[in-house]
Write a protein that holds these residues in place. Structure first.
Motif, PDB file in Angstrom:
ATOM      1  N   ASP A   1      -3.912   3.952  14.716  1.00  0.00           N
ATOM      2  CA  ASP A   1      -3.500   4.789  13.588  1.00  0.00           C
ATOM      3  C   ASP A   1      -3.314   3.950  12.336  1.00  0.00           C
ATOM      4  OD1 ASP A   1      -3.597   7.053  15.066  1.00  0.00           O
ATOM      5  OD2 ASP A   1      -1.497   6.951  15.676  1.00  0.00           O
ATOM      6  N   LEU A   2      -2.729   2.774  12.526  1.00  0.00           N
ATOM      7  CA  LEU A   2      -2.488   1.895  11.384  1.00  0.00           C
ATOM      8  C   LEU A   2      -3.819   1.445  10.781  1.00  0.00           C
ATOM      9  CD1 LEU A   2      -0.131   0.673   9.846  1.00  0.00           C
ATOM     10  CD2 LEU A   2      -0.414  -1.390  11.197  1.00  0.00           C
ATOM     11  N   TRP A   3      -4.745   1.059  11.672  1.00  0.00           N
ATOM     12  CA  TRP A   3      -6.069   0.657  11.215  1.00  0.00           C
ATOM     13  C   TRP A   3      -6.698   1.810  10.433  1.00  0.00           C
ATOM     14  CZ3 TRP A   3     -11.016   2.586  11.975  1.00  0.00           C
ATOM     15  CH2 TRP A   3     -12.060   1.762  11.580  1.00  0.00           C
ATOM     16  N   PHE A   4      -6.599   3.010  11.001  1.00  0.00           N
ATOM     17  CA  PHE A   4      -7.191   4.165  10.333  1.00  0.00           C
ATOM     18  C   PHE A   4      -6.556   4.403   8.968  1.00  0.00           C
ATOM     19  CE2 PHE A   4      -7.293   8.614   9.216  1.00  0.00           C
ATOM     20  CZ  PHE A   4      -8.655   8.822   9.214  1.00  0.00           C
ATOM     21  N   TRP A   5      -5.229   4.194   8.902  1.00  0.00           N
ATOM     22  CA  TRP A   5      -4.550   4.420   7.628  1.00  0.00           C
ATOM     23  C   TRP A   5      -5.061   3.448   6.561  1.00  0.00           C
ATOM     24  CZ3 TRP A   5      -0.581   1.310   5.187  1.00  0.00           C
ATOM     25  CH2 TRP A   5      -0.099   1.900   4.020  1.00  0.00           C
ATOM     26  N   PHE A   6      -5.227   2.178   6.935  1.00  0.00           N
ATOM     27  CA  PHE A   6      -5.774   1.207   5.988  1.00  0.00           C
ATOM     28  C   PHE A   6      -7.149   1.660   5.500  1.00  0.00           C
ATOM     29  CE2 PHE A   6      -2.821  -2.113   7.618  1.00  0.00           C
ATOM     30  CZ  PHE A   6      -2.383  -2.589   6.402  1.00  0.00           C
ATOM     31  N   ILE A   7      -8.005   2.031   6.462  1.00  0.00           N
ATOM     32  CA  ILE A   7      -9.368   2.375   6.103  1.00  0.00           C
ATOM     33  C   ILE A   7      -9.420   3.657   5.279  1.00  0.00           C
ATOM     34  CG2 ILE A   7     -11.677   2.868   7.021  1.00  0.00           C
ATOM     35  CD1 ILE A   7     -10.394  -0.008   7.394  1.00  0.00           C
ATOM     36  N   SER A   8      -8.539   4.612   5.608  1.00  0.00           N
ATOM     37  CA  SER A   8      -8.624   5.893   4.914  1.00  0.00           C
ATOM     38  C   SER A   8      -8.312   5.742   3.429  1.00  0.00           C
ATOM     39  CB  SER A   8      -7.702   6.920   5.554  1.00  0.00           C
ATOM     40  OG  SER A   8      -6.375   6.498   5.424  1.00  0.00           O
ATOM     41  N   ASN A   9      -7.602   4.674   3.060  1.00  0.00           N
ATOM     42  CA  ASN A   9      -7.385   4.427   1.634  1.00  0.00           C
ATOM     43  C   ASN A   9      -8.702   4.161   0.909  1.00  0.00           C
ATOM     44  OD1 ASN A   9      -4.460   4.259   0.643  1.00  0.00           O
ATOM     45  ND2 ASN A   9      -4.387   3.311   2.657  1.00  0.00           N
TER      46      ASN A   9
ATOM     47  N   GLY B   1     -12.215   2.822  16.163  1.00  0.00           N
ATOM     48  CA  GLY B   1     -11.424   1.766  15.532  1.00  0.00           C
ATOM     49  C   GLY B   1     -11.450   0.491  16.328  1.00  0.00           C
TER      50      GLY B   1
ATOM     51  N   ILE C   1     -14.903   9.545  10.863  1.00  0.00           N
ATOM     52  CA  ILE C   1     -14.546   8.304  11.563  1.00  0.00           C
ATOM     53  C   ILE C   1     -14.328   8.582  13.039  1.00  0.00           C
ATOM     54  CG2 ILE C   1     -12.857   6.453  11.729  1.00  0.00           C
ATOM     55  CD1 ILE C   1     -12.608   6.436   8.799  1.00  0.00           C
ATOM     56  N   ARG C   2     -13.684   9.718  13.346  1.00  0.00           N
ATOM     57  CA  ARG C   2     -13.422  10.041  14.754  1.00  0.00           C
ATOM     58  C   ARG C   2     -14.719  10.140  15.522  1.00  0.00           C
ATOM     59  NH1 ARG C   2      -7.998   9.430  16.522  1.00  0.00           N
ATOM     60  NH2 ARG C   2      -7.779   8.357  14.614  1.00  0.00           N
TER      61      ARG C   2
ATOM     62  N   SER D   1     -13.097  12.545   6.121  1.00  0.00           N
ATOM     63  CA  SER D   1     -13.217  11.168   6.577  1.00  0.00           C
ATOM     64  C   SER D   1     -12.688  11.020   7.989  1.00  0.00           C
ATOM     65  CB  SER D   1     -12.503  10.213   5.622  1.00  0.00           C
ATOM     66  OG  SER D   1     -11.135  10.475   5.588  1.00  0.00           O
ATOM     67  N   ARG D   2     -11.650  11.815   8.338  1.00  0.00           N
ATOM     68  CA  ARG D   2     -11.123  11.757   9.695  1.00  0.00           C
ATOM     69  C   ARG D   2     -12.159  12.222  10.697  1.00  0.00           C
ATOM     70  NH1 ARG D   2      -5.439  10.520  10.487  1.00  0.00           N
ATOM     71  NH2 ARG D   2      -5.668   9.942  12.632  1.00  0.00           N
TER      72      ARG D   2
ATOM     73  N   LEU E   1       0.825  -1.210   0.000  1.00  0.00           N
ATOM     74  CA  LEU E   1       0.000   0.000   0.000  1.00  0.00           C
ATOM     75  C   LEU E   1       0.860   1.261   0.000  1.00  0.00           C
ATOM     76  CD1 LEU E   1      -3.189  -0.242   2.234  1.00  0.00           C
ATOM     77  CD2 LEU E   1      -2.999   0.166  -0.210  1.00  0.00           C
TER      78      LEU E   1
END
Lengths: 296, 297
Positions: free
Chosen positions: B128-136, A293, A287-288, A283-284, A20
């Motif tokens: 943060d990592l989870w969020f990064w995956f999802i934000s894609n 998460g 989601i926040r 989106s942040r 990715l």
């Protein structure tokens, strides 16, 4: 043992993260570099000078960029509430009542618009909204008794209405199915108990079903907002942004500047990065506020 | 108040009986409206699809007929045309199948271990990592198509199917990670821990215990990812050319020119959409679950 424990998640994650990063992050870094330079694809002889933020200034002063952003936001603000309202209505129709078999057919048929390739949706739109022999004009004329062909795709406002109609056609089923699955979470006993108290459809919806529909609603808001901001395929085949620029949503505009006409990669990259900031912030926030998460 | 003669029942005498009748009639009206609404929903969702398929089976004269024809003598000439030399839709469908399948398999291969790690292990900055995956999933492809186009033309990679497959991973991996992380979380941790006590390696536990149990999530995310890959236009439009174009790109190429070949376009559309629609109808339960799994927690 301890280090192995720490290493394990790393090993599981690294292939996906590396891939990715290469296909997703590296291009972004390159785009940032391009956005700071003069970069004209059609004229390779012009030197690629470092121009600081002048591309960004060009974009921010550019009325047509803001026009495309404005159109995209109108598209979002009109089509999303309609999708949500219609979707909720359809979900309530499908939830219970008579006509079990018909309800089954209708529920399954909702999958068809969802699976339909958006490119093909646009092509079908061209056919059924055709001014001359389109079936929509035939229907309109049968009702009104007139014989004039409405110029759906040739008139700026009507073309915008047409892309809205197809957007709503294709994605209302998404809202309906998500609402439907939210409704199935309502405990049957609660609903039965409530029917003894009130016969009012609205009271039922508001006090009993709404709490279960809120997660569905936020999910629809998040996913549809993201996808509507990405909209390209269907509009590209239906109108290509025209007539004039009346249906040119932001993605069509950026690709026209960068890849389909002006070939000004510097400016287009700046636009794309501004777009990225907009979508990331959105989106942040979404989601926040709406998702968690972990251990939600 | 008017009363109606009724052969079997004696005339209603009490207000109660009248109220019951009225309620019954009200229910019948409501039920009829309900059925009508369902029929409208059904017709609206099916009509564009139906119209595409029926147009693809009409002769060119029948397509432009006024009023539009519902009953007609069908023809397969447009299918013969598009699968022939001039349009080469067959080849583009094969390209689409190869690209969509490869990208889906790769996404599952890369995404499931990542999802497992996000669901099972604790480490710093996991959220943060989870969020990064999802934000894609939320990123617009237009943001990366510009730099990728430039880089790929410098590396002479435009037209290479591997490039398109790689780009499809930008949204396929997030779909798999999103749905499968949820799925792995729903499997009891005790199963993993029991196996660990028995001395099984994490790799073994993942492959032999967790993955089989997470199969529903894997299936659902593969279906969604395949449909996204199959339907995609933007990347394919700029990163493929010549014999390598995917079916959606081929479908857009007929529009140029004065005489629009409606029959050929609708036949192509049918060939692109029909396999996915049939497949989606067969797995509609999974599909709906996938849409909601990623969405509602």
């Amino acid at each position: 043992m301890h280090t192995q424990r720490r290493l394990t998640p790393f090993l599981f994650l690294s292939p996906a993260v590396v891939v990715l990063a290469v296909v997703g992050i590296y291009p972004l870094v390159f785009a940032a570099w391009v956005s700071l330079h003069t970069y004209l694809l059609a004229q390779p002889n012009i030197p690629r000078d470092f121009v600081w933020f002048s591309n960004y200034l060009t974009v921010l002063r550019d009325g047509s960029f803001w026009g495309a952003i404005g159109r995209t936001l109108i598209y979002l603000a009109v089509s999303l509430p309609i999708q949500i309202a219609l979707g909720l209505g359809i979900a309530l129709l499908l939830r219970r009542g008579p006509w079990a078999r018909l309800r089954g057919f209708a529920r399954v048929s909702l999958v068809i618009p969802l699976a339909m390739t958006p490119v093909v949706t646009g092509l079908i739109g061209r056919l059924i909204f055709n001014q001359d022999f389109g079936v929509v004009n035939f229907a309109v004329n049968s009702v009104t008794g007139r014989t004039v062909g409405i110029e759906w795709l040739g008139h700026p406002t009507l073309a915008f209405v047409t892309i809205l109609l197809l957007e709503i056609w294709q994605w209302t089923p998404f809202a309906a199915l998500i609402f439907l699955s939210g409704l199935t979470a309502v405990p049957a006993e609660v609903e039965e108990a409530a029917t003894l108290e009130t016969r009012s459809f609205w009271a039922m919806l508001r006090h009993i079903q709404l709490p279960f529909l809120l997660p569905a609603l936020t999910a629809i808001l998040i996913l549809r907002t993201a996808d509507i901001l990405k909209q390209f395929d269907m509009v590209y085949t239906l109108t290509s942004g025209g007539p004039g620029s009346s249906t040119e949503l932001i993605n069509l505009y950026i690709t026209r500047i960068g890849l389909r006409g002006a070939f000004d990669q510097g400016v287009a990259s700046a636009q794309a990065l501004l777009m990225l900031i907009l979508t990331t912030v959105l989106s942040r926030l979404y989601i926040r506020y709406l998702y968690r998460g972990d251990d939600a | 108040m008017t009363t109606r003669p009724s052969p079997s029942v004696t005339q209603p005498t009490s207000a109660d009986q009248l109220a019951v009748r009225r309620a019954r009639r009200g229910r019948r009206v409501k039920s009829a409206l309900h059925g009508l609404g369902l029929i409208v929903v059904l017709l609206c969702t099916l009509f564009p699809f139906f119209w595409m398929v029926s147009t693809s089976l009409k002769t060119t004269n029948q397509i432009v007929a006024k009023p539009p024809l519902l009953v007609f003598q069908g023809t397969l000439e447009h299918y013969r045309t598009i699968l022939g030399e001039q349009y080469q839709v067959g080849g583009s469908l094969v390209n689409s199948l190869i690209v969509a399948t490869s990208a889906t398999l790769l996404a599952v291969l890369l995404g499931t271990p990542a999802a497992y790690a996000l669901a099972r292990f604790d480490f710093r900055r996991k959220d943060d990592l989870w969020f990064w995956f999802i934000s894609n999933r939320f990123m617009s492809p237009v943001v990366i198509i510009l730099p990728v186009y430039l880089l790929a033309s410098q590396l002479r990679l435009i037209g290479n199917p591997a490039l398109l497959i790689a780009m499809y991973l930008t949204f396929s991996i997030p779909v798999v990670v999103w749905i499968c992380t949820d799925q792995f979380r729903s499997i009891p941790r005790e199963l993993d821990e029991a196996a660990m006590v028995d001395g099984a390696s994490p790799g073994f536990i993942f492959l032999r215990i967790a993955l089989p149990l997470a199969l529903p999530g894997v299936v659902v995310s593969s279906i969604l990812s395949f449909i996204f890959n199959w339907n995609e236009l933007l990347f394919a439009l700029f990163l493929t050319r010549g014999d390598g174009v995917t079916a959606p790109v081929r479908a857009t190429s007929f529009l140029s020119g004065y005489d629009v070949p409606w029959g050929a376009i609708m036949a192509t559309g049918t060939l692109i959409v029909l396999p996915v629609v049939i497949f989606s109808l067969l797995v509609s339960r999974h599909l709906v679950k996938g849409l909601t799994m990623g969405a509602i927690k």
